[in-house]
Design an enzyme around this catalytic site. Structure first.
Site, PDB file in Angstrom:
ATOM      1  N   TYR A 216       0.856  -1.189   0.000  1.00 17.35           N
ATOM      2  CA  TYR A 216       0.000   0.000   0.000  1.00 17.35           C
ATOM      3  C   TYR A 216       0.893   1.240   0.000  1.00 17.35           C
ATOM      4  CZ  TYR A 216      -4.307   2.614   0.642  1.00 17.35           C
ATOM      5  OH  TYR A 216      -5.359   3.471   0.470  1.00 17.35           O
TER       6      TYR A 216
ATOM      7  N   LYS B 104     -20.137 -20.734  -9.943  1.00 13.50           N
ATOM      8  CA  LYS B 104     -19.454 -20.598 -11.234  1.00 13.50           C
ATOM      9  C   LYS B 104     -18.013 -20.145 -11.013  1.00 13.50           C
ATOM     10  CE  LYS B 104     -20.015 -20.965 -15.713  1.00 13.50           C
ATOM     11  NZ  LYS B 104     -21.122 -20.472 -16.518  1.00 13.50           N
TER      12      LYS B 104
END
Length: 758
Positions: free
Chosen positions: A40, A95
């Site tokens: 970060y 999925k």
């Protein structure tokens, strides 16, 4: 299993231990402050600036290139209809799971709360910068057609509505091969289609691209034949409207060559099937009930070539053969779209793969002696490990040839190797095990069925058709627990301590006494022992009243092993017993031996353990690549612990030169192929991926497998008993329900294997 019980099981599966089926995991180190500063602020600014300079750098510095969005608005979910975006989320997560386990593609599922086409398209366009590809799912027709068409035109990343194209791609591959077997010309075949929804339209469009003439296609929807006089047809349907006013599906099927069903079950009769032309091709893909059942169809026509959507019949048209591998190939060349050329490449790759020699792993998974191209094998099986190395390269090459690939592949061999490496993160072996067990379930006696976890496992294997359970234990307790978990199936319950089965116990006692009377066992003692579950269960297997045995849930390993050795005995040619555990690791399945029996095996014992483990690995359809482990490498220590391993390896090299085995080796060298190649290039294991570790003693093997299991959360199957005459497998204390189910599958496969040998 009752409907209520199945419902509860499905809800618990999705809710526990963590809600949902997918999660995000970091791919970079994050332990130190330095790591976090790079991940970060301030370190993250550097890749941001590089992407600002060139937007294509987003593929270099972020996960975009392996990230697909599975997007739905919940308007056509499975057979549930328009249930809304939130209710569609479990399907979209599912999925995502399939994308990951079959092709190692990461997924964010996105559920969009709108049925407005423009709003839906705008939403997808606005979030598209996040993703490398878009998989549209469960969107109702006709909106689905427009949504996909416009997104493909307006986005520069691959977009595909799998409901439309998945079935089309798989069934097209099946059609090509079926026509070849039937000796029919694709340009002249007459095709009748029941169903005119998105999947059916995608199928006929692709069939036409393959060579079927549009005028030879007759389609029906719920209103009847698509006729040119009808005013309710969609634009996509009009080109298949006929001038012939068929009064019924039966009338259209006369002399037809191909029937494609994407409608409702039990629509086609035997009489209709009989009117079809010679060598009819029938794709009855309504689920769960096909337009005509497989059994009825093959009983009616012995010349039929048939496919369904079901896994319990040959030629399953399963979308999982397509979408994961199509997106894999598209992502790997940074394709701007999935075009017709790429879909056609997938079709031809699947058709070609079905004609090639089938790996033994696939034969074993489906309990086939040898799967070969023919009426019952026109498309590859979903568990075929070659799919990831064959379909994505074909799709990627088609993307390159058609000019939509931004990052062309140069080294195809290296690319295929990288695809095969992705299989390591997908532990298909459990699915292979369960599937193989289902092909020929055996009678398995559970010696501790009055424990709820054992009974739950017995319920699962019964309901899933993995085995035929026989329950041993306190009958009253078992019946009470069965009621509690809603296990209403009528399965045998036997309590060896009760006064029932006296005749059976006396018979077993007599046989046991005859075997042991010269070893200090009296008939009375034999009769008493038959009241003990493990003795009774072992005799059931010995006498052919059961095919396999599962025990050990509540008793220590030595306690359970003793009666098995007394009653079952060693297999022909075996001089001792041993165990191996299969660990489901990120690099793929690893076999670890001996994890439970031999405390300090000699060199001779290690030879036998390696040979038996090799047989088990082969039983799983894999080629054993075995490292004989130690704390030393190739003679670096003269201690007895290391030298016995060296002696065992030397013997195996002399007597079994075809066996891929080497040592002694430290575990890191065994598992790190680069280290091994750099330092010990002479090793037989150099250039091979080790999948089997033979340990020098019980202590090291047992500690290693339990460490892997607890620290890495690696799933374990085992200990698998090796060397006994009959299929007997002993659980670890307090094994989980899943572990018991998996061990049952092992026991069934062991029984199948030993049955073939006898």
């Amino acid at each position: 299993m009752s409907k209520q019980s199945k419902r509860r099981e499905a809800l618990v599966y999705h809710a526990k231990p963590t809600p949902g089926k997918i999660k995000v995991v970091p791919t970079k180190k994050y332990a130190s402050q330095r790591d976090l500063a790079l991940a970060y602020s301030p370190g993250v600014a550097e890749p941001c600036l590089e992407i600002k300079k060139d937007v294509n750098n987003v593929y270099k510095y972020t996960a975009k290139g392996n990230l697909v969005a599975v997007i739905s608005n919940g308007t056509a979910v499975l057979g549930l209809g328009n249930i809304g975006p939130e209710a569609s989320k479990p399907v979209m997560e599912g999925k995502g799971l399939l994308f990951k386990i079959f092709a190692d593609i990461d997924v964010f599922d996105i559920e969009v709360d709108t049925e407005d086409v423009d709003a839906f398209i705008e939403t997808v366009k606005n979030i598209a910068p996040t993703f490398g590809g878009i998989n549209l799912e469960d969107i109702k027709a006709p909106e689905a057609f427009e949504i996909e068409k416009r997104l493909k035109e307006e986005l520069d990343i691959p977009v595909m509505h799998d409901d439309q194209h998945g079935t089309a791609i798989i069934s097209s591959a099946a059609l090509l091969n079926a026509l070849e077997i039937a000796e029919k010309d694709i340009k002249t075949v007459k095709v009748v289609v029941s169903g005119a929804g998105s999947a059916a339209m995608a199928c006929v469009n692709l069939y036409v691209a393959l060579g079927v003439k549009p005028e030879n296609i007759t389609m029906f929807d719920s209103e009847g034949v698509l006729h040119k006089d009808r005013t309710d047809l969609l634009d996509s349907q009009i080109k298949y409207a006929t001038t012939i006013k068929y009064n019924s599906l039966a009338e259209a099927m006369v002399n037809s060559d191909v029937f494609l069903g994407l409608s409702v079950g039990n629509l086609v009769s035997q009489d209709m099937l009989k009117t079809m032309a010679k060598n009819p091709i029938v794709f009855a893909m309504a689920n769960p009930d096909p337009e005509i059942s497989y059994e009825l169809a093959i009983d009616t026509r012995d010349d039929i070539i048939m496919a369904t959507g079901r896994s319990d019949h040959p030629n399953q048209v399963n979308n999982v053969l397509g979408f994961p591998f199509i997106f894999r190939g598209a992502l790997d060349v940074r394709a701007t779209k999935i075009n017709e050329e790429m879909k056609m490449a997938a079709v031809k790759a699947l058709a070609k793969l079905a004609k090639e020699s089938v790996p033994e792993q696939v034969n074993i998974a489906y309990n086939e002696t040898r799967l070969t191209f023919g009426k019952d094998y026109i498309i590859p099986k979903p568990f075929d490990p070659r799919l990831i190395a064959e379909v994505p390269p074909a799709v990627a090459k088609a993307a390159m040839d058609s000019g939509v690939a931004k990052e062309p592949i140069v080294d195809w061999d290296k690319y295929r190797d990288s695809l095969l490496e992705r299989l390591g993160s997908d532990n298909k072996i459990v699915r292979l095990l369960l599937n193989r067990a289902r092909t020929n379930p055996k009678r398995v006696v559970y010696a501790e069925a009055d424990h709820i976890d054992v009974l739950k496992a017995a319920q699962i294997v019964h309901d899933e058709g993995i085995a035929i359970p026989i329950l041993l234990g306190r009958k009253e307790q078992i019946e009470k627990l069965k009621e509690e978990i809603e296990f209403f199936a009528d399965v045998p319950i036997i309590d060896p301590k009760s006064d029932e089965q006296v005749e059976q116990k006396n018979k077993y006692a007599q046989v046991y006494w005859e075997q042991r009377k010269r070893r200090g066992v009296t008939l009375l003692e034999a009769q008493k022992l038959m009241r003990e579950r493990n003795y009774f269960a072992a005799m059931m297997v010995n006498e052919g009243d059961a095919d396999a045995l599962i025990s050990g849930y509540s008793r220590s390993y030595p306690q359970v092993v003793k009666p098995m050795l007394e009653l079952i005995g060693l297999a022909p040619g075996s001089t001792r017993i041993a165990t191996t555990n299969v660990m489901m690791t990120e690099r793929g399945p690893m076999f670890l031996s001996d994890t439970s029996i031999n405390i300090n095996p000699s060199a001779k014992d290690l030879i036998k353990i390696a040979q038996m483990t090799s047989g088990v690995v082969k039983m799983f359809g894999m080629t054993p690549v075995m490292a004989m482990t130690s704390y030393s490498n190739f003679g670096s220590s003269k201690d007895q612990t290391a030298t016995k391993v060296r002696e065992a390896v030397s013997y195996l090299h002399r007597r079994h030169p075809d066996l891929l085995v080497d040592g002694e080796l430290q575990t890191d060298f065994a598992l790190n192929s680069k280290m091994l190649q750099d330092i010990f290039p002479f090793s037989k294991l150099s250039g091979h991926k080790v999948n089997t570790l033979i340990f020098p003693n019980l202590e090291s093997a047992n500690i290693t497998y339990k460490l892997l299991k607890e620290l890495n959360k690696a799933e374990s199957i085992g200990p698998i008993m090796m060397g006994l005459r009959k299929p007997v497998h002993i659980l670890q204390l307090d094994a989980s329900v899943d572990e018991i189910v998996n061990m049952t599958a092992i026991a069934v496969i062991d029984a199948q294997h030993k049955g073939k040998q006898s």
